[in-house]
Design a protein around this motif. Structure first.
Motif, PDB file in Angstrom:
ATOM      1  N   LEU A  68       0.941  -1.305  -0.144  1.00  0.00           N
ATOM      2  CA  LEU A  68      -0.166  -0.080  -0.148  1.00  0.00           C
ATOM      3  C   LEU A  68       1.051   1.252  -0.046  1.00  0.00           C
ATOM      4  CD1 LEU A  68      -2.551  -1.091   2.987  1.00  0.00           C
ATOM      5  CD2 LEU A  68      -2.763  -1.387   0.313  1.00  0.00           C
ATOM      6  N   ASP A  74      -4.843   6.458  -1.788  1.00  0.00           N
ATOM      7  CA  ASP A  74      -5.873   5.782  -2.557  1.00  0.00           C
ATOM      8  C   ASP A  74      -5.102   4.821  -3.491  1.00  0.00           C
ATOM      9  OD1 ASP A  74      -4.518   7.852  -4.145  1.00  0.00           O
ATOM     10  OD2 ASP A  74      -6.234   8.219  -5.540  1.00  0.00           O
ATOM     11  N   GLU A  75      -3.760   4.633  -3.334  1.00  0.00           N
ATOM     12  CA  GLU A  75      -3.107   3.850  -4.200  1.00  0.00           C
ATOM     13  C   GLU A  75      -2.297   2.743  -3.533  1.00  0.00           C
ATOM     14  OE1 GLU A  75      -1.252   7.484  -7.032  1.00  0.00           O
ATOM     15  OE2 GLU A  75       0.079   5.529  -6.854  1.00  0.00           O
ATOM     16  N   ALA A  76      -2.115   1.585  -4.655  1.00  0.00           N
ATOM     17  CA  ALA A  76      -1.276   0.665  -4.192  1.00  0.00           C
ATOM     18  C   ALA A  76      -0.294   0.151  -5.229  1.00  0.00           C
ATOM     19  CB  ALA A  76      -2.073  -0.618  -3.703  1.00  0.00           C
ATOM     20  N   ARG A 109      -7.865   0.999  -1.236  1.00  0.00           N
ATOM     21  CA  ARG A 109      -7.212   1.648  -2.646  1.00  0.00           C
ATOM     22  C   ARG A 109      -8.109   1.430  -3.944  1.00  0.00           C
ATOM     23  NH1 ARG A 109      -2.399   3.411   0.101  1.00  0.00           N
ATOM     24  NH2 ARG A 109      -2.898   3.018   2.332  1.00  0.00           N
TER      25      ARG A 109
END
Ligand SMILES: CC(C)(COP(=O)(O)OP(=O)(O)OC[C@H]1O[C@@H](n2cnc3c(N)ncnc32)[C@H](O)[C@@H]1OP(=O)(O)O)[C@@H](O)C(=O)NCCC(=O)NCCS
Length: 169
Positions: A68, A74-76, A109
């Motif tokens: 993560l 909001d991202e991985a 995410r």
């Protein structure tokens, strides 16, 4: 092939993966890019695919190391994926990615990013088949230029060009 199982990666998987990874990449020296920390500290977002061999012992078929983003809520990010050459184009890469997507979606995410070398045409084709887009220069303010130039040249340092991919879940 017999049944394929997926499970979270564990510290003990590190030695098994580094023992095969250079061979899986056609002799390219890749093991140094997979330090043990990915198996110790990112187990909840890293996976191994296995089957049982004729003696009933687990046989490694593939792995994915991802995490993560600490920077973007909001991202991985997928750092590495590999499948045994004897088991490729059998859906294992897709299984590993979809398991990762499920894991990171559960953590809220909805964007996944990764990079690959432009010479790795198989990887580029795989990511396109998995629904990733090649990011255009300037797309996603502040997100795409993690270093190097805007077109991916020298992204990871001198001579280390990268194609940058993203996918919205
Ligand atoms: C890239 C890799 C992980 C793909 O694993 P895989 O198990 O063979 O992939 P899958 O069978 O799940 O394929 C998923 C999709 O990608 C496509 N695909 C996979 N490899 C492809 C290739 N070399 N050329 C074209 N398409 C490819 C498949 O056709 C499939 O498409 P579909 O679902 O539309 O039918 C595997 O080739 C590999 O380990 N390569 C060496 C390591 C590497 O380059 N890793 C990525 C950079 S870290």
């Amino acid at each position: 092939m017999t049944e394929v199982t997926l499970r979270h990666a564990e510290a003990a998987d590190h030695a098994r993966v580094v023992a095969v990874v250079d061979g899986w990449w056609g002799g390219r020296p890749m093991a140094a890019m997979l330090p043990r920390l990915f198996f110790v500290h990112f187990g909840s977002t890293s996976f191994v695919a296995e089957t049982l061999d004729d003696e009933g012992a687990p046989r490694l078929l593939g792995f994915l190391c991802g995490f993560l983003s600490q920077t973007y809520a909001d991202e991985a990010y997928i750092h590495f994926v590999g499948v045994d050459p004897e088991a490729r184009i059998g859906g294992i890469g897709r299984m590993l990615y979809e398991r990762f997507f499920d894991a990171v979606r559960a953590e809220g995410r909805d964007v996944v990013r990764c990079v690959t070398s432009p010479v790795n045409t198989g990887s580029v084709a795989f990511h396109r088949a998995m629904g990733f887009a090649v990011e255009l220069p300037g797309e996603g303010p502040g997100r795409t230029s993690g270093g190097g130039s805007d077109d991916g040249q020298a992204y990871d340092g001198p001579g280390q060009d990268r194609v940058r991919f993203s996918k919205r879940l």
